[in-house]
Design an enzyme around this catalytic site. Structure first.
Site, PDB file in Angstrom:
ATOM      1  N   ARG A   1       0.490  -1.476  -0.203  1.00 23.22           N
ATOM      2  CA  ARG A   1      -0.227   0.031  -0.276  1.00 23.22           C
ATOM      3  C   ARG A   1       0.728   0.961  -0.192  1.00 23.22           C
ATOM      4  O   ARG A   1       0.642   2.300  -0.802  1.00 23.22           O
ATOM      5  CB  ARG A   1      -0.189   0.383   1.328  1.00 23.22           C
ATOM      6  CG  ARG A   1      -1.929  -1.399   1.784  1.00 23.22           C
ATOM      7  CD  ARG A   1      -3.186  -0.999   0.777  1.00 23.22           C
ATOM      8  NE  ARG A   1      -4.158  -2.331   1.156  1.00 23.22           N
ATOM      9  CZ  ARG A   1      -4.012  -3.337   0.749  1.00 23.22           C
ATOM     10  NH1 ARG A   1      -2.803  -3.941  -0.748  1.00 23.22           N
ATOM     11  NH2 ARG A   1      -4.632  -4.473   0.982  1.00 23.22           N
TER      12      ARG A   1
ATOM     13  N   SER B   1     -14.622  -5.669   2.146  1.00 22.24           N
ATOM     14  CA  SER B   1     -14.434  -4.657   0.763  1.00 22.24           C
ATOM     15  C   SER B   1     -13.872  -4.675  -0.371  1.00 22.24           C
ATOM     16  O   SER B   1     -13.986  -5.337  -1.655  1.00 22.24           O
ATOM     17  CB  SER B   1     -13.920  -2.966   0.919  1.00 22.24           C
ATOM     18  OG  SER B   1     -12.486  -2.715   1.075  1.00 22.24           O
ATOM     19  N   GLY B   2     -12.822  -5.761   0.011  1.00 20.71           N
ATOM     20  CA  GLY B   2     -12.342  -7.088  -0.784  1.00 20.71           C
ATOM     21  C   GLY B   2     -11.821  -6.909  -2.396  1.00 20.71           C
ATOM     22  O   GLY B   2     -11.388  -7.523  -3.429  1.00 20.71           O
ATOM     23  N   GLY B   3     -11.137  -5.178  -2.301  1.00 25.16           N
ATOM     24  CA  GLY B   3     -10.426  -4.986  -3.555  1.00 25.16           C
ATOM     25  C   GLY B   3     -12.041  -4.121  -4.786  1.00 25.16           C
ATOM     26  O   GLY B   3     -11.636  -3.909  -5.663  1.00 25.16           O
TER      27      GLY B   3
ATOM     28  N   LYS C   1     -17.559 -11.428   9.469  1.00 29.85           N
ATOM     29  CA  LYS C   1     -17.099 -10.473   8.206  1.00 29.85           C
ATOM     30  C   LYS C   1     -17.050 -11.174   6.541  1.00 29.85           C
ATOM     31  O   LYS C   1     -15.830 -11.785   6.519  1.00 29.85           O
ATOM     32  CB  LYS C   1     -15.623  -9.778   8.655  1.00 29.85           C
ATOM     33  CG  LYS C   1     -14.820  -8.783   7.899  1.00 29.85           C
ATOM     34  CD  LYS C   1     -13.467  -8.249   8.053  1.00 29.85           C
ATOM     35  CE  LYS C   1     -13.073  -7.502   7.217  1.00 29.85           C
ATOM     36  NZ  LYS C   1     -12.359  -6.371   7.517  1.00 29.85           N
TER      37      LYS C   1
ATOM     38  N   ARG D   1      -9.226  -1.322   2.599  1.00 32.64           N
ATOM     39  CA  ARG D   1      -9.069  -0.143   1.600  1.00 32.64           C
ATOM     40  C   ARG D   1     -10.226   0.325   0.327  1.00 32.64           C
ATOM     41  O   ARG D   1      -9.827   1.784   0.813  1.00 32.64           O
ATOM     42  CB  ARG D   1      -8.566  -1.334   0.126  1.00 32.64           C
ATOM     43  CG  ARG D   1      -7.257  -2.101   0.218  1.00 32.64           C
ATOM     44  CD  ARG D   1      -7.473  -3.298  -0.531  1.00 32.64           C
ATOM     45  NE  ARG D   1      -7.603  -4.252  -0.615  1.00 32.64           N
ATOM     46  CZ  ARG D   1      -8.156  -5.250  -0.514  1.00 32.64           C
ATOM     47  NH1 ARG D   1      -7.762  -5.613  -1.829  1.00 32.64           N
ATOM     48  NH2 ARG D   1      -9.165  -6.795  -0.685  1.00 32.64           N
TER      49      ARG D   1
ATOM     50  N   GLU E   1     -13.917 -14.136   9.483  1.00 28.68           N
ATOM     51  CA  GLU E   1     -13.855 -13.072   8.411  1.00 28.68           C
ATOM     52  C   GLU E   1     -13.383 -14.763   7.017  1.00 28.68           C
ATOM     53  O   GLU E   1     -12.531 -14.975   7.170  1.00 28.68           O
ATOM     54  CB  GLU E   1     -12.721 -12.806   7.904  1.00 28.68           C
ATOM     55  CG  GLU E   1     -12.316 -11.958   6.771  1.00 28.68           C
ATOM     56  CD  GLU E   1     -11.144 -10.493   7.331  1.00 28.68           C
ATOM     57  OE1 GLU E   1     -10.833 -10.986   7.923  1.00 28.68           O
ATOM     58  OE2 GLU E   1     -11.666 -10.383   5.854  1.00 28.68           O
TER      59      GLU E   1
HETATM   60  C1  5MM Z   1      -9.664  -8.689   2.905  1.00 28.01           C
HETATM   61  O1  5MM Z   1      -9.426  -8.005   4.095  1.00 28.01           O
HETATM   62  C2  5MM Z   1      -9.754  -7.462   5.422  1.00 28.01           C
HETATM   63  C3  5MM Z   1     -10.756  -6.000   4.827  1.00 28.01           C
HETATM   64  O2  5MM Z   1      -9.438  -5.780   3.813  1.00 28.01           O
HETATM   65  P1  5MM Z   1     -10.353  -5.056   2.791  1.00 28.01           P
HETATM   66  O3  5MM Z   1     -11.702  -4.487   3.319  1.00 28.01           O
HETATM   67  O4  5MM Z   1      -9.716  -3.754   1.883  1.00 28.01           O
HETATM   68  O5  5MM Z   1     -10.961  -6.236   1.953  1.00 28.01           O
HETATM   69  C4  5MM Z   1      -8.230  -6.928   5.783  1.00 28.01           C
HETATM   70  O6  5MM Z   1      -8.796  -6.527   7.158  1.00 28.01           O
HETATM   71  C5  5MM Z   1      -7.328  -7.543   5.880  1.00 28.01           C
HETATM   72  O7  5MM Z   1      -7.784  -9.066   6.777  1.00 28.01           O
HETATM   73  C6  5MM Z   1      -6.350  -7.295   6.487  1.00 28.01           C
HETATM   74  O8  5MM Z   1      -5.958  -5.844   6.073  1.00 28.01           O
HETATM   75  C7  5MM Z   1      -5.013  -8.401   6.237  1.00 28.01           C
HETATM   76  O9  5MM Z   1      -4.446  -8.568   5.416  1.00 28.01           O
HETATM   77  P2  5MM Z   1      -3.031  -9.417   4.995  1.00 28.01           P
HETATM   78  O10 5MM Z   1      -2.974  -9.882   4.449  1.00 28.01           O
HETATM   79  O11 5MM Z   1      -1.902  -8.706   5.085  1.00 28.01           O
HETATM   80  O12 5MM Z   1      -2.993 -10.328   6.086  1.00 28.01           O
END
Ligand code: 5MM
Length: 335
Positions: free
Chosen positions: A34, A261-263, A220, A293, A178
């Site tokens: 990021r 949000s997942g992208g 989640k 994100r 999640e």
């Molecule tokens: C799916 O990722 C989680 C939610 O973030 P988005 O809304 O951006 O999709 C996020 O909490 C994620 O689990 C954390 O950023 C940790 O991810 P990493 O890949 O660093 O383990």
């Protein structure tokens, strides 16, 4: 205080009908990615500065009820020497912690993955609790292909989530569960719905077997969307498919569903949340966010690693948090 009272108190503090959860729990490789996008080096000081700027945003607590921190962040302080967990709680934002240790391939299930981190979890939770964490988060990741996730993948990942959730509740920590079905690929929205229904069914079956109290957890999940290479669904279709799958799989005892949000882009994620809440009728759960994100992207691009941008960074975060709060209530208008 009994463990059940403690869990209920945390649910009461985290779940209401206007606010959502901010995810700033990126692991070291993810935050480095990021920061690289804005040409900033991922040093410990840069990570501390950025995250303490976000958590000092005036009025953030009006729209955000919980924040997921990375382990490093839980031990960090702002410039005035206050821990970042305390800083969040000053605005009634409950601090939580990502406790999984990332993922790797699941043996005997090509294409499926499994998340690590159960060993020593109970002991780690005691330490996190002493640092102010009141809830935890664990993510299992499911890729979609013609043959994934496999039966073994569904079963093994659901067991991990349930075992994690049971350990958390025994420690008086509310688990955010999640299961993320990835958007990667060119599958259509029906395939995402089919896979997510299998995933959520297996997760709630495992939670039941492990005696997890559904009243004291937060789900989640992903929304039901087509693969990122197709991306043709309008918010009304996303809403109706998402609600259909959730109604088929998530017991009414669960207090809150906080989407990742997942992208999805920030605007897209807000529009979809709004459509879901407009169509939800008398859904038994709160339908909120736990975006990473989609909440942070505009703030990160306003910040650019420069202290003179701290105030505009906070404005960008507050703006997205406010718009998502409106969407939480089905009151968001894109103009
Ligand atoms: C799916 O990722 C989680 C939610 O973030 P988005 O809304 O951006 O999709 C996020 O909490 C994620 O689990 C954390 O950023 C940790 O991810 P990493 O890949 O660093 O383990």
């Amino acid at each position: 205080m009994s463990t059940t009272t403690e869990l209920q108190q945390t649910i009461n503090d985290m779940v209401d009908d206007t606010r959502g959860v901010l995810a700033i729990d990126e692991s070291s490789p993810t935050i480095a990615k990021r920061f690289a996008a804005i040409d900033v080096e991922s040093t410990e000081e840069n990570r501390r500065h950025y995250r303490s700027v976000l958590l000092s945003t005036p009025d953030l607590g009006k729209y955000i009820s919980g924040v997921i921190l990375f382990e490093e962040t839980l031990g960090q302080k702002n410039n005035e020497g206050m821990s970042l967990a305390e800083l969040a709680w000053q605005q009634a934002i409950v601090p939580g912690i990502k406790v999984d240790k990332g993922k790797g391939p699941l043996p005997s299930a090509p294409g499926d993955s499994i998340t690590y981190g159960l060993d020593g979890l109970a002991e780690r939770l005691e330490g996190y609790k002493a640092q102010g964490a009141r809830f935890a988060k664990w993510r299992e990741v499911y890729a979609i292909t013609d043959t994934n996730p496999s039966c073994l993948g569904l079963h093994a990942n659901a067991e991990m989530l349930a075992r994690y959730a049971a350990v958390c509740q025994a420690a008086g920590i509310v688990p955010i569960v999640e299961p993320e079905v990835l958007m990667d690929g060119n599958h259509d929205i029906d395939r995402c719905a089919e896979v997510t229904e299998h995933v959520l069914h297996s997760v709630f079956h495992a939670l039941h077997k492990h005696h997890v109290s559904l009243e004291h957890m937060v789900l989640k999940p992903n929304m039901i969307v087509p693969g990122i290479d197709l991306r043709t669904a309008d918010p009304e279709e996303v809403a109706s498919e998402t609600l259909k799958v959730l109604r088929r799989t998530v017991p009414a005892a669960v207090p809150s569903i906080n989407f990742l949000s997942g992208g999805q882009g920030p605007e897209e994620a807000t529009r979809n949340l709004n459509a879901i809440n407009r169509s939800a009728g008398n859904a038994p759960w709160q339908l909120s966010i736990s975006y990473g994100r989609a909440l942070q992207q505009p703030a990160l691009h306003a910040w650019l690693g420069k202290a003179e941008n701290d105030a505009v960074t906070q404005q960008a975060l507050l703006n997205r948090a406010k718009l998502n709060s409106l969407a939480r209530q089905g009151k968001y208008e894109s103009e």
